[in-house]
Design a protein around this motif. Sequence first.
Motif, PDB file in Angstrom:
ATOM      1  N   ASN A  33       0.844  -1.199   0.000  1.00  0.00           N
ATOM      2  CA  ASN A  33       0.000   0.000   0.000  1.00  0.00           C
ATOM      3  C   ASN A  33       0.880   1.251   0.000  1.00  0.00           C
ATOM      4  O   ASN A  33       1.123   1.855   1.047  1.00  0.00           O
ATOM      5  CB  ASN A  33      -0.909  -0.026   1.238  1.00  0.00           C
ATOM      6  N   LEU A  38       1.100   6.255   6.615  1.00  0.00           N
ATOM      7  CA  LEU A  38       2.351   6.046   7.352  1.00  0.00           C
ATOM      8  C   LEU A  38       3.560   6.396   6.495  1.00  0.00           C
ATOM      9  O   LEU A  38       4.581   6.846   7.005  1.00  0.00           O
ATOM     10  CB  LEU A  38       2.453   4.580   7.771  1.00  0.00           C
ATOM     11  N   TYR A  44       5.336  10.583  10.642  1.00  0.00           N
ATOM     12  CA  TYR A  44       5.478   9.212  11.142  1.00  0.00           C
ATOM     13  C   TYR A  44       6.875   8.647  10.944  1.00  0.00           C
ATOM     14  O   TYR A  44       7.181   7.581  11.447  1.00  0.00           O
ATOM     15  CB  TYR A  44       4.432   8.307  10.487  1.00  0.00           C
TER      16      TYR A  44
ATOM     17  N   PHE B  80       4.556  -7.744  19.232  1.00  0.00           N
ATOM     18  CA  PHE B  80       5.005  -8.165  17.910  1.00  0.00           C
ATOM     19  C   PHE B  80       3.836  -8.712  17.086  1.00  0.00           C
ATOM     20  O   PHE B  80       3.675  -8.383  15.908  1.00  0.00           O
ATOM     21  CB  PHE B  80       6.087  -9.240  18.038  1.00  0.00           C
ATOM     22  N   LEU B  83       1.651  -5.993  15.971  1.00  0.00           N
ATOM     23  CA  LEU B  83       2.237  -5.234  14.856  1.00  0.00           C
ATOM     24  C   LEU B  83       1.944  -5.920  13.526  1.00  0.00           C
ATOM     25  O   LEU B  83       1.588  -5.263  12.549  1.00  0.00           O
ATOM     26  CB  LEU B  83       3.744  -5.087  15.064  1.00  0.00           C
ATOM     27  N   ILE B  87      -0.174  -4.379  10.524  1.00  0.00           N
ATOM     28  CA  ILE B  87       0.364  -4.239   9.150  1.00  0.00           C
ATOM     29  C   ILE B  87      -0.665  -4.748   8.148  1.00  0.00           C
ATOM     30  O   ILE B  87      -0.891  -4.134   7.098  1.00  0.00           O
ATOM     31  CB  ILE B  87       1.699  -4.996   9.021  1.00  0.00           C
ATOM     32  N   GLU B  90      -3.221  -2.251   7.774  1.00  0.00           N
ATOM     33  CA  GLU B  90      -2.700  -1.030   7.170  1.00  0.00           C
ATOM     34  C   GLU B  90      -2.565  -1.165   5.652  1.00  0.00           C
ATOM     35  O   GLU B  90      -2.343  -0.177   4.961  1.00  0.00           O
ATOM     36  CB  GLU B  90      -1.347  -0.710   7.800  1.00  0.00           C
ATOM     37  N   THR B  91      -2.683  -2.396   5.131  1.00  0.00           N
ATOM     38  CA  THR B  91      -2.575  -2.544   3.681  1.00  0.00           C
ATOM     39  C   THR B  91      -3.751  -1.895   2.954  1.00  0.00           C
ATOM     40  O   THR B  91      -3.697  -1.711   1.745  1.00  0.00           O
ATOM     41  CB  THR B  91      -2.496  -4.027   3.292  1.00  0.00           C
ATOM     42  N   TYR B  92      -4.831  -1.552   3.693  1.00  0.00           N
ATOM     43  CA  TYR B  92      -5.918  -0.751   3.112  1.00  0.00           C
ATOM     44  C   TYR B  92      -5.947   0.588   3.828  1.00  0.00           C
ATOM     45  O   TYR B  92      -6.042   0.628   5.051  1.00  0.00           O
ATOM     46  CB  TYR B  92      -7.270  -1.451   3.279  1.00  0.00           C
ATOM     47  N   SER B  93      -5.837   1.670   3.059  1.00  0.00           N
ATOM     48  CA  SER B  93      -5.793   2.998   3.678  1.00  0.00           C
ATOM     49  C   SER B  93      -7.116   3.305   4.356  1.00  0.00           C
ATOM     50  O   SER B  93      -8.176   3.025   3.814  1.00  0.00           O
ATOM     51  CB  SER B  93      -5.498   4.068   2.625  1.00  0.00           C
ATOM     52  N   PRO B  98      -3.089   5.774  11.602  1.00  0.00           N
ATOM     53  CA  PRO B  98      -1.648   5.528  11.726  1.00  0.00           C
ATOM     54  C   PRO B  98      -1.084   5.827  13.109  1.00  0.00           C
ATOM     55  O   PRO B  98      -0.047   5.277  13.473  1.00  0.00           O
ATOM     56  CB  PRO B  98      -1.046   6.470  10.686  1.00  0.00           C
ATOM     57  N   PHE B 101      -0.771   2.754  15.002  1.00  0.00           N
ATOM     58  CA  PHE B 101       0.361   1.971  14.492  1.00  0.00           C
ATOM     59  C   PHE B 101       1.652   2.419  15.179  1.00  0.00           C
ATOM     60  O   PHE B 101       2.462   1.590  15.619  1.00  0.00           O
ATOM     61  CB  PHE B 101       0.460   2.181  12.976  1.00  0.00           C
TER      62      PHE B 101
END
Lengths: 153, 122
Positions: A33, A38, A44, B80, B83, B87, B90-93, B98, B101
């Motif tokens: 993405n 980020l 960030y 971990f 996280l 992730i 987070e692959t889709y906005s 954020p 994150f």
Amino acid sequence: MAGFKDITLGFIILIAAMFFIYNFVGKYLEVTNPSSQLLTDEKYQIKKTINLTKDLTETMENVSLKTKKGLENSNPDAVTYSFLISKALFEIPKNVFSTVTKGFETIPEIIFKGFGGVGSQELVYFIISIVFLILGIIFIIYVIEFIRTGRAR
Amino acid sequence: MINPICDVANETRYALLNSTRVKENLAEIIIYANCVTNHWFALFLVISFFLAVFIGSLLMQFRFGGKFIRVETSFLASSFATLGFAIILETYSGILNPSYFVIILGMIILGIIANITSDDAF
């Protein structure tokens, strides 16, 4: 945990871990993405950290290329050849040392900016600078002890 | 923070959900749930994932180690795992803010510091 060695080892582990985690996150998001906030938003810091590590590896690569080029350009004259080899032998530790010092510059970028988005950056900066100050004082005390008694830890 | 998937892409207050959209992209379910809960769904998904891994790891330590447990190790392991989960989100906005994150990254830093400063670290 006790002792100077353990604290130093702990810091090295922490820095290495954050180095790998930031790089993994950044590279993975760059593929899956690229328009993620980020990566696009400056605050960030993930993109900046990736660029820092890229600079480090590029410096090392430039050094190796320069040395290789110097050796390739030389005529097979024995004196020149040995001179170039000794020059490269001098260059490698020098550049390793400069990489290490650059790594110290990246410590604040990785650790402190990790908290930048949360807003507790000043507090973390304050705490870790006190820890570094104590480490420096301990190092000086050990050096003085070594000079006075001859015992090294 | 305004979710771009909710408000801009669909030009409505909430995302639309039907079988065609879900068939094209399974993440639409999360996007829809996130929209109708005013962006709380993804956050609570992450928190519940963290708690599940954290408590599960602690119980496993109780079972295998008896009274000798290390809470900070469980904290680091669950950070971990969270996280990795973050992730994937987070692959889709627009699903996960954020800032959360970055908070997870900060939790990992704290977990590593807690682990290396504990008594039996090395």
